[in-house]
Design a protein around this motif. Structure first.
Motif, PDB file in Angstrom:
ATOM      1  N   THR A   8     -33.319 -17.546 -16.432  1.00 14.51           N
ATOM      2  CA  THR A   8     -33.771 -18.885 -16.050  1.00 14.51           C
ATOM      3  C   THR A   8     -34.596 -18.765 -14.771  1.00 14.51           C
ATOM      4  O   THR A   8     -34.603 -17.714 -14.106  1.00 14.51           O
ATOM      5  N   GLN A   9     -35.252 -19.842 -14.411  1.00 12.59           N
ATOM      6  CA  GLN A   9     -36.056 -19.827 -13.196  1.00 12.59           C
ATOM      7  C   GLN A   9     -35.183 -19.506 -11.983  1.00 12.59           C
ATOM      8  O   GLN A   9     -35.560 -18.702 -11.139  1.00 12.59           O
ATOM      9  N   GLU A  10     -34.004 -20.104 -11.905  1.00 11.37           N
ATOM     10  CA  GLU A  10     -33.101 -19.862 -10.782  1.00 11.37           C
ATOM     11  C   GLU A  10     -32.631 -18.398 -10.751  1.00 11.37           C
ATOM     12  O   GLU A  10     -32.560 -17.788  -9.689  1.00 11.37           O
ATOM     13  N   GLU A  11     -32.328 -17.829 -11.907  1.00 12.03           N
ATOM     14  CA  GLU A  11     -31.901 -16.429 -11.956  1.00 12.03           C
ATOM     15  C   GLU A  11     -33.021 -15.503 -11.471  1.00 12.03           C
ATOM     16  O   GLU A  11     -32.783 -14.576 -10.700  1.00 12.03           O
ATOM     17  N   CYS A  12     -34.226 -15.776 -11.900  1.00  9.87           N
ATOM     18  CA  CYS A  12     -35.369 -14.954 -11.472  1.00  9.87           C
ATOM     19  C   CYS A  12     -35.629 -15.110  -9.980  1.00  9.87           C
ATOM     20  O   CYS A  12     -35.939 -14.131  -9.287  1.00  9.87           O
ATOM     21  N   GLU A  13     -35.500 -16.331  -9.467  1.00  6.64           N
ATOM     22  CA  GLU A  13     -35.694 -16.550  -8.027  1.00  6.64           C
ATOM     23  C   GLU A  13     -34.604 -15.852  -7.223  1.00  6.64           C
ATOM     24  O   GLU A  13     -34.864 -15.323  -6.153  1.00  6.64           O
ATOM     25  N   ARG A  40     -42.924 -16.571 -23.456  1.00  2.00           N
ATOM     26  CA  ARG A  40     -43.540 -17.234 -24.603  1.00  2.00           C
ATOM     27  C   ARG A  40     -42.470 -17.859 -25.485  1.00  2.00           C
ATOM     28  O   ARG A  40     -41.372 -17.326 -25.636  1.00  2.00           O
ATOM     29  N   ASN A  41     -42.805 -18.974 -26.082  1.00  2.00           N
ATOM     30  CA  ASN A  41     -41.918 -19.665 -27.032  1.00  2.00           C
ATOM     31  C   ASN A  41     -40.561 -20.017 -26.428  1.00  2.00           C
ATOM     32  O   ASN A  41     -39.549 -20.041 -27.129  1.00  2.00           O
ATOM     33  N   SER A  42     -40.532 -20.277 -25.127  1.00  2.00           N
ATOM     34  CA  SER A  42     -39.281 -20.653 -24.475  1.00  2.00           C
ATOM     35  C   SER A  42     -39.562 -21.715 -23.420  1.00  2.00           C
ATOM     36  O   SER A  42     -40.548 -21.635 -22.698  1.00  2.00           O
ATOM     37  N   VAL A  43     -38.675 -22.663 -23.347  1.00  2.00           N
ATOM     38  CA  VAL A  43     -38.834 -23.745 -22.387  1.00  2.00           C
ATOM     39  C   VAL A  43     -38.220 -23.393 -21.035  1.00  2.00           C
ATOM     40  O   VAL A  43     -38.741 -23.775 -19.997  1.00  2.00           O
ATOM     41  N   ASN A  44     -37.136 -22.622 -21.046  1.00  2.00           N
ATOM     42  CA  ASN A  44     -36.424 -22.378 -19.789  1.00  2.00           C
ATOM     43  C   ASN A  44     -36.227 -20.907 -19.444  1.00  2.00           C
ATOM     44  O   ASN A  44     -35.434 -20.593 -18.570  1.00  2.00           O
ATOM     45  N   GLN A  45     -36.906 -20.002 -20.109  1.00  2.00           N
ATOM     46  CA  GLN A  45     -36.766 -18.572 -19.817  1.00  2.00           C
ATOM     47  C   GLN A  45     -38.031 -18.054 -19.136  1.00  2.00           C
ATOM     48  O   GLN A  45     -39.146 -18.352 -19.555  1.00  2.00           O
ATOM     49  N   TYR A  46     -37.817 -17.275 -18.075  1.00  2.00           N
ATOM     50  CA  TYR A  46     -38.909 -16.739 -17.272  1.00  2.00           C
ATOM     51  C   TYR A  46     -38.687 -15.249 -17.064  1.00  2.00           C
ATOM     52  O   TYR A  46     -37.652 -14.710 -17.422  1.00  2.00           O
ATOM     53  N   SER A  81     -29.644  -3.623  -8.695  1.00  6.18           N
ATOM     54  CA  SER A  81     -29.948  -4.435  -9.871  1.00  6.18           C
ATOM     55  C   SER A  81     -28.697  -5.131 -10.383  1.00  6.18           C
ATOM     56  O   SER A  81     -28.725  -6.312 -10.722  1.00  6.18           O
ATOM     57  N   ALA A  82     -27.584  -4.406 -10.436  1.00  5.62           N
ATOM     58  CA  ALA A  82     -26.331  -4.985 -10.919  1.00  5.62           C
ATOM     59  C   ALA A  82     -25.858  -6.094  -9.989  1.00  5.62           C
ATOM     60  O   ALA A  82     -25.409  -7.150 -10.444  1.00  5.62           O
ATOM     61  N   LYS A  83     -25.989  -5.897  -8.677  1.00  7.58           N
ATOM     62  CA  LYS A  83     -25.580  -6.924  -7.718  1.00  7.58           C
ATOM     63  C   LYS A  83     -26.448  -8.165  -7.850  1.00  7.58           C
ATOM     64  O   LYS A  83     -25.961  -9.288  -7.766  1.00  7.58           O
ATOM     65  N   ALA A  84     -27.753  -7.976  -8.046  1.00 13.12           N
ATOM     66  CA  ALA A  84     -28.651  -9.120  -8.212  1.00 13.12           C
ATOM     67  C   ALA A  84     -28.278  -9.894  -9.466  1.00 13.12           C
ATOM     68  O   ALA A  84     -28.244 -11.132  -9.466  1.00 13.12           O
ATOM     69  N   TYR A  85     -27.978  -9.187 -10.547  1.00  6.45           N
ATOM     70  CA  TYR A  85     -27.581  -9.851 -11.793  1.00  6.45           C
ATOM     71  C   TYR A  85     -26.276 -10.607 -11.600  1.00  6.45           C
ATOM     72  O   TYR A  85     -26.153 -11.755 -11.999  1.00  6.45           O
ATOM     73  N   ASP A  86     -25.288  -9.966 -10.978  1.00  2.00           N
ATOM     74  CA  ASP A  86     -24.002 -10.626 -10.745  1.00  2.00           C
ATOM     75  C   ASP A  86     -24.167 -11.874  -9.904  1.00  2.00           C
ATOM     76  O   ASP A  86     -23.575 -12.913 -10.188  1.00  2.00           O
ATOM     77  N   SER A  87     -24.981 -11.781  -8.875  1.00  2.00           N
ATOM     78  CA  SER A  87     -25.204 -12.922  -7.993  1.00  2.00           C
ATOM     79  C   SER A  87     -25.885 -14.066  -8.738  1.00  2.00           C
ATOM     80  O   SER A  87     -25.513 -15.229  -8.593  1.00  2.00           O
ATOM     81  N   ALA A  88     -26.875 -13.736  -9.549  1.00  2.00           N
ATOM     82  CA  ALA A  88     -27.571 -14.764 -10.336  1.00  2.00           C
ATOM     83  C   ALA A  88     -26.628 -15.394 -11.349  1.00  2.00           C
ATOM     84  O   ALA A  88     -26.634 -16.611 -11.543  1.00  2.00           O
ATOM     85  N   LYS A  90     -23.365 -15.695 -11.136  1.00  2.00           N
ATOM     86  CA  LYS A  90     -22.432 -16.570 -10.423  1.00  2.00           C
ATOM     87  C   LYS A  90     -23.097 -17.879 -10.051  1.00  2.00           C
ATOM     88  O   LYS A  90     -22.489 -18.946 -10.132  1.00  2.00           O
ATOM     89  N   ALA A  91     -24.370 -17.825  -9.646  1.00  2.00           N
ATOM     90  CA  ALA A  91     -25.090 -19.047  -9.291  1.00  2.00           C
ATOM     91  C   ALA A  91     -25.218 -19.954 -10.497  1.00  2.00           C
ATOM     92  O   ALA A  91     -25.041 -21.179 -10.388  1.00  2.00           O
ATOM     93  N   VAL A  92     -25.515 -19.378 -11.642  1.00  2.00           N
ATOM     94  CA  VAL A  92     -25.649 -20.184 -12.873  1.00  2.00           C
ATOM     95  C   VAL A  92     -24.320 -20.809 -13.238  1.00  2.00           C
ATOM     96  O   VAL A  92     -24.236 -21.992 -13.569  1.00  2.00           O
ATOM     97  N   LEU A  93     -23.232 -20.035 -13.148  1.00  2.00           N
ATOM     98  CA  LEU A  93     -21.910 -20.582 -13.466  1.00  2.00           C
ATOM     99  C   LEU A  93     -21.541 -21.704 -12.505  1.00  2.00           C
ATOM    100  O   LEU A  93     -20.970 -22.721 -12.907  1.00  2.00           O
ATOM    101  N   ASN A  94     -21.884 -21.548 -11.231  1.00  2.00           N
ATOM    102  CA  ASN A  94     -21.598 -22.594 -10.247  1.00  2.00           C
ATOM    103  C   ASN A  94     -22.362 -23.870 -10.552  1.00  2.00           C
ATOM    104  O   ASN A  94     -21.843 -24.965 -10.406  1.00  2.00           O
ATOM    105  N   VAL A  95     -23.620 -23.727 -10.979  1.00  2.00           N
ATOM    106  CA  VAL A  95     -24.423 -24.894 -11.336  1.00  2.00           C
ATOM    107  C   VAL A  95     -23.812 -25.583 -12.560  1.00  2.00           C
ATOM    108  O   VAL A  95     -23.659 -26.799 -12.598  1.00  2.00           O
ATOM    109  N   LYS A  96     -23.422 -24.804 -13.566  1.00  2.00           N
ATOM    110  CA  LYS A  96     -22.842 -25.365 -14.782  1.00  2.00           C
ATOM    111  C   LYS A  96     -21.516 -26.068 -14.494  1.00  2.00           C
ATOM    112  O   LYS A  96     -21.183 -27.050 -15.129  1.00  2.00           O
TER     113      LYS A  96
END
Length: 100
Positions: A8-13, A40-46, A81-88, A90-96
């Motif tokens: 998602t945009q937030e995960e990439c940021e 391409r062909n996605s509304v919310n994936q970056y 890379s693993a830490k960045a993924y984990d952090s992203a 967690k951020a998505v889960l917190n938003v949800k």
């Protein structure tokens, strides 16, 4: 090392913020971070692209030391890379869950 991060945009940021700490770091000799691209062909994936190189001078060390240095650098970058993924994630889960 060339890394493509998709999410998602937030995960990439979040990944961009994490990898930007390497822009002026002694650990790496080169780090560049692309702009955000919509998938391409996605509304919310970056996606973003990271190009990062370790700062070890392999020509001035023995082969054994070069291999150790390369392995240590690769391990550090993979852990980053693993830490960045984990952090992203967690951020998505917190938003949800409405935490943020």
């Amino acid at each position: 090392m060339k890394i493509r991060i998709m999410g998602t945009q937030e995960e990439c940021e979040q990944a961009r913020r994490y990898y930007s700490q390497f822009l002026n770091s002694d650990i790496v000799s080169h780090c560049s971070i692309s702009r955000l691209y919509p998938n391409r062909n996605s509304v919310n994936q970056y996606r973003i692209y990271i190009d990062i190189s370790s700062n070890f001078d392999f020509m001035n060390t023995s082969s054994a030391n070069s291999a150790k240095a390369y392995n240590a650098a690769a391990k550090a970058l993979l852990n980053a890379s693993a830490k960045a993924y984990d952090s992203a994630a967690k951020a998505v889960l917190n938003v949800k869950e409405g935490v943020l």
